[in-house]
Write an enzyme that holds these catalytic residues in place. Sequence first.
Site, mmCIF file in Angstrom:
data_model
loop_
_atom_site.group_PDB
_atom_site.id
_atom_site.type_symbol
_atom_site.label_atom_id
_atom_site.label_comp_id
_atom_site.label_asym_id
_atom_site.label_seq_id
_atom_site.Cartn_x
_atom_site.Cartn_y
_atom_site.Cartn_z
ATOM 1 N N HIS A 188 18.787 46.711 34.176
ATOM 2 C CA HIS A 188 20.023 46.983 33.448
ATOM 3 C C HIS A 188 19.911 48.251 32.612
ATOM 4 O O HIS A 188 20.928 48.828 32.247
ATOM 5 C CB HIS A 188 20.445 45.776 32.600
ATOM 6 N N GLY B 243 16.730 46.445 22.381
ATOM 7 C CA GLY B 243 15.806 47.570 22.407
ATOM 8 C C GLY B 243 14.487 47.219 23.060
ATOM 9 O O GLY B 243 13.731 48.091 23.477
ATOM 10 N N SER C 161 14.294 45.556 25.839
ATOM 11 C CA SER C 161 14.513 45.478 27.286
ATOM 12 C C SER C 161 13.575 46.403 28.052
ATOM 13 O O SER C 161 13.407 47.574 27.704
ATOM 14 C CB SER C 161 15.953 45.857 27.618
ATOM 15 N N SER D 53 13.791 41.201 30.403
ATOM 16 C CA SER D 53 15.156 41.251 30.925
ATOM 17 C C SER D 53 16.162 40.923 29.833
ATOM 18 O O SER D 53 16.928 41.777 29.398
ATOM 19 C CB SER D 53 15.312 40.280 32.096
ATOM 20 N N ASP E 178 15.846 42.305 38.009
ATOM 21 C CA ASP E 178 16.270 43.189 36.925
ATOM 22 C C ASP E 178 15.153 44.200 36.692
ATOM 23 O O ASP E 178 14.331 44.051 35.791
ATOM 24 C CB ASP E 178 16.550 42.361 35.667
#
Length: 464
Positions: A215, A325, A327, A343, A245
């Site tokens: 993402h 942040g 991720s 994720s 992801d």
Amino acid sequence: MSHKRNPKRKAVIAAGGVAALGAAALLLPNAMASQDGASDAAAPKTLKAADATNLATQLQNLLGDSFAGSYYDSDSKQLVVNVVNVSGDKNNVVVQAEKAGAKVRQVENSTAELSAAAQTLKTKATIPGTAWAVDPRTNKILVTADTTVTGAKWNRLESTVQGLGSGMATIKKSAGTFKTFVSGGDAIFGGGARCSLGFNVTASDGSPAFLTAGHCGVAAEQWSDAQNGQPIATVDQAVFPGDGDFSLVKYDDATTQAPSDVNIGGGQTVQILQAAEATVGAQVFRMGSTTGLHDGQVLGLDATVNYPEGTVTGLIQTDVCAEPGDSGGSLFTRDGGAVGLTSGGSGDCTAGGETFFQPVTTALTATGATLGAADAGAGAGDQAGAGAGAGAGDQAGAGGGDAVGGTADPSGAADPSADPSATADPSGAADQNAADQNAADQNAAGQNAAGQYAGQTSKHHKKH
């Protein structure tokens, strides 16, 4: 067995915790050398989590359709293997599994039955704010619903679970809302978004690259190591939502050194030796640009998460906290195994919550990338572009960075006395980080939220 943890607590890895991951490769043949005689019966072996993971893979192949999942009992340090369809007299493969060192228990639900139940949930209850994963400790599917699942949505989910039959699934309510952990701020930047770097890798064409969340990759094509800075890397592949992801992002400068390490703060790094499969019950560590280093346990595998943006399958469910942040940040083991990429999930590092991770093994297979630098012998003492560093110099990214060394040779990491700078001993650093974490989060834009790295010499993206 309780899995409750203090979400505010920083992760601590015991000194000298680095060990080679391949030791379990010899467990099964040695344990099965003799197949008959009561004197050969063995009690479950005490195993490290990484060794248990390797043994579980071998036993899955050995048991075939009788295998119904496994998990690591962190209290007894034993591998527990679920089996179904076992006759009154234990069949030969179960005897072999016990002799290999596993604790074998008979359960009701087979892997095929659990997979069919998960497919029914996908067909009838794909509702934003829901997630499900197989929990081998209960031999059921754990279904989780966040705070947005109410009214008709809740009724639909509950009736679907009940329709699976008694003893097939349980429902748990989450106190938060499922979301991807991307945010504006510092660390690696792209298109107004902020993420964390997971692991440095070598792309299939030999160029230096890194893995982060999918993402993040679909949010922006180019990424920088500083807010409003010049791009340093470009997205090559990105998957989100759907079958994962993850993103592969290539450094724009082909001479960028990208050693395979994770900076855990306090001037210490964990050398990443290889990709590792997640094992339910095993301790894992997460590094991210917002909250730094935290630990927890794996709760479920092959998780399906229904984010507002769409459904993502094949994830790892844990109780490790994370915040916006984080991720893309790295999930790894104390032994230097790269397990996952952050994720999303619910909650934060104050209240806790559920967090989901993209398996690194799947991301590597899909992108054709390999862990480590293309020139594994180069870069000793240099640092890779992607550190979670604070405040000084040309620091890049987060999560996988400030990577020291550049060598992927496990022999050096297996011996902590050989090179302390290349081994994992973040016990002191993690405690030191806890006190200044919240203050660091409020520093000026461009300063890393994980303030534990302030004062370290920055050599990110140093060229050959």
